[in-house]
Motif scaffolding. Structure first.
Motif, PDB file in Angstrom:
ATOM      1  N   TYR A 114      19.612  -7.853  15.726  1.00 19.94           N
ATOM      2  CA  TYR A 114      20.906  -7.431  14.607  1.00 19.94           C
ATOM      3  C   TYR A 114      21.994  -7.141  15.240  1.00 19.94           C
ATOM      4  O   TYR A 114      22.155  -7.059  16.426  1.00 19.94           O
ATOM      5  CB  TYR A 114      20.033  -6.367  14.032  1.00 19.94           C
ATOM      6  CG  TYR A 114      19.706  -5.101  14.491  1.00 19.94           C
ATOM      7  CD1 TYR A 114      20.928  -4.075  14.544  1.00 19.94           C
ATOM      8  CD2 TYR A 114      18.912  -4.786  15.480  1.00 19.94           C
ATOM      9  CE1 TYR A 114      20.732  -2.862  15.255  1.00 19.94           C
ATOM     10  CE2 TYR A 114      18.835  -3.522  16.007  1.00 19.94           C
ATOM     11  CZ  TYR A 114      19.713  -2.446  16.142  1.00 19.94           C
ATOM     12  OH  TYR A 114      19.332  -1.557  16.938  1.00 19.94           O
ATOM     13  N   GLY A 115      23.064  -7.057  14.455  1.00 18.73           N
ATOM     14  CA  GLY A 115      24.475  -6.838  15.116  1.00 18.73           C
ATOM     15  C   GLY A 115      25.404  -6.268  13.857  1.00 18.73           C
ATOM     16  O   GLY A 115      24.903  -5.887  12.864  1.00 18.73           O
ATOM     17  N   ILE A 116      26.500  -6.152  14.391  1.00 21.66           N
ATOM     18  CA  ILE A 116      27.604  -5.566  13.498  1.00 21.66           C
ATOM     19  C   ILE A 116      28.839  -6.519  13.552  1.00 21.66           C
ATOM     20  O   ILE A 116      29.248  -7.021  14.762  1.00 21.66           O
ATOM     21  CB  ILE A 116      28.109  -4.022  13.985  1.00 21.66           C
ATOM     22  CG1 ILE A 116      28.880  -3.408  12.856  1.00 21.66           C
ATOM     23  CG2 ILE A 116      28.334  -3.964  15.404  1.00 21.66           C
ATOM     24  CD1 ILE A 116      29.060  -1.894  13.026  1.00 21.66           C
ATOM     25  N   ILE A 117      29.555  -6.522  12.352  1.00 24.50           N
ATOM     26  CA  ILE A 117      30.601  -7.201  12.402  1.00 24.50           C
ATOM     27  C   ILE A 117      31.673  -6.426  11.293  1.00 24.50           C
ATOM     28  O   ILE A 117      31.506  -6.047  10.374  1.00 24.50           O
ATOM     29  CB  ILE A 117      30.814  -8.679  11.631  1.00 24.50           C
ATOM     30  CG1 ILE A 117      29.818  -9.482  12.553  1.00 24.50           C
ATOM     31  CG2 ILE A 117      32.000  -9.189  11.612  1.00 24.50           C
ATOM     32  CD1 ILE A 117      29.527 -10.804  11.935  1.00 24.50           C
ATOM     33  N   THR A 118      32.853  -6.070  11.911  1.00 21.07           N
ATOM     34  CA  THR A 118      33.887  -5.194  11.347  1.00 21.07           C
ATOM     35  C   THR A 118      35.108  -5.964  11.348  1.00 21.07           C
ATOM     36  O   THR A 118      35.298  -6.692  12.272  1.00 21.07           O
ATOM     37  CB  THR A 118      33.890  -3.861  11.793  1.00 21.07           C
ATOM     38  OG1 THR A 118      34.743  -3.721  12.877  1.00 21.07           O
ATOM     39  CG2 THR A 118      32.738  -3.011  12.070  1.00 21.07           C
ATOM     40  N   ALA A 119      36.157  -5.492  10.299  1.00 16.82           N
ATOM     41  CA  ALA A 119      37.369  -6.192  10.496  1.00 16.82           C
ATOM     42  C   ALA A 119      38.326  -4.895   9.915  1.00 16.82           C
ATOM     43  O   ALA A 119      38.117  -4.434   8.907  1.00 16.82           O
ATOM     44  CB  ALA A 119      37.636  -7.409   9.757  1.00 16.82           C
ATOM     45  N   ALA A 120      39.410  -4.533  10.426  1.00 13.01           N
ATOM     46  CA  ALA A 120      40.244  -3.543   9.910  1.00 13.01           C
ATOM     47  C   ALA A 120      41.766  -4.122  10.408  1.00 13.01           C
ATOM     48  O   ALA A 120      41.889  -4.808  11.329  1.00 13.01           O
ATOM     49  CB  ALA A 120      39.928  -2.428  10.707  1.00 13.01           C
ATOM     50  N   ILE A 121      42.763  -3.393   9.532  1.00  9.59           N
ATOM     51  CA  ILE A 121      44.269  -3.379  10.039  1.00  9.59           C
ATOM     52  C   ILE A 121      44.342  -2.432  10.840  1.00  9.59           C
ATOM     53  O   ILE A 121      44.308  -1.216  10.610  1.00  9.59           O
ATOM     54  CB  ILE A 121      45.055  -3.435   8.723  1.00  9.59           C
ATOM     55  CG1 ILE A 121      44.530  -4.501   7.589  1.00  9.59           C
ATOM     56  CG2 ILE A 121      46.485  -3.445   9.423  1.00  9.59           C
ATOM     57  CD1 ILE A 121      44.961  -5.872   8.416  1.00  9.59           C
TER      58      ILE A 121
END
Length: 284
Positions: free
Chosen positions: A53-60
């Motif tokens: 399992y893992g994590i993917i994030t995106a932000a400005i």
């Protein structure tokens, strides 16, 4: 592949994976509003795979898109294509922006696949995060070195020292071209310190730290392998011991194998592995 939108009730086990990159990426996701550069989230997802399992994030962040990816284990080939397609769809929302991917560098197949899929051409910044977890540091004898607090009259000598110390991993003139920036960084303030070290009246070493982040430490190549690096590192730790709020830490690039072994010998623990990939999205 099962994609889960993260909420305050289910995020804990996923965001812990960002510590595998470094403490900064973990802190950003855990409490983004402590960072003035943070603008807003685009996406925050947990990813469940078979046995992984893992994590993917995106932000400005800092007017760019900052994407974070970290998985417990490297991603199997059959899952990588799905993740790459997911990333392309995610970035369709932010056409024309620069993108920084911050990845867990132990996920090597995933990092290589992102490099290929997004045609990353710039040098890939890869680093180790180290922490110093010992509770007490005893000072060592600095002789034959003498030490002084940084002052502006030392600036040219310090920057020349860094140019010579980081010649294998920095661009030529990288330090000397930004004198005002480095003078501000080296000036001693609350929870920060910068000291220079003299041998025979010549500056041969320095360190600079801010609240436990040992940002720069250098020894003139002519005087390396003389034991001076260990003395300077010990002095930095002793100074931080009574000054900063957190465990001392530093970053060292993968290509500097000599420095990596030095920090390990000095008792620093490798706590994170980061790969930074930069791309420019083309507006449609």
């Amino acid at each position: 592949m099962n994609i889960i939108e993260l909420t305050s009730s289910n995020q804990s086990r996923y965001i812990l994976l960002l510590k595998m990159i470094d403490r900064g990426e973990y802190a950003l996701t855990k409490n983004p509003y402590q960072f003035p550069e943070f603008e807003r989230w685009i996406a925050r997802y947990g990813v469940d795979l078979d046995g992984n399992y893992g994590i993917i994030t995106a932000a400005i962040f800092n007017q760019k898109v900052r994407v974070q990816l970290s998985f417990v284990q490297d991603v199997e080939e059959e899952d990588i294509d799905e993740i790459i397609i997911f990333l392309f769809k995610l970035l369709e929302k932010v056409d024309g922006r620069s993108v920084d991917f911050w990845c867990n560098n132990t996920n090597r197949m995933l990092v290589e696949s992102i490099v290929h899929a997004f045609h990353v051409e710039r040098p890939i910044y890869q680093s180790h995060e180290f922490q110093y977890n010992r509770t007490e540091v005893l000072p060592v004898d600095l002789s034959p070195l003498t030490v002084r607090n940084y002052q502006i009259r030392y600036l040219d000598d310090v920057l020349n020292l860094l140019e010579k110390s980081f010649v294998d991993i920095a661009q030529p003139n990288e330090f000397l071209s930004q004198k005002e920036f480095y003078h501000e960084k080296f000036t001693n303030k609350d929870k920060s310190s910068c000291e220079v070290f003299f041998f025979n009246h010549q500056i041969i070493g320095m360190y600079s730290q801010t609240n436990g982040d040992l940002e720069y430490i250098g020894v003139d190549p002519q005087y390396q392998s003389c034991g001076f690096g260990g003395k300077i590192l010990n002095r930095a730790l002793c100074t931080m011991q009574g000054l900063v709020d957190q465990v001392p830490f530093l970053y060292c690039v993968d290509s500097n194998e000599r420095a990596l072994e030095f920090y390990k010998r000095q008792g620093w623990i490798n706590t994170g592995r980061a790969a930074r990939l930069q791309i420019e999205l083309i507006s449609q």
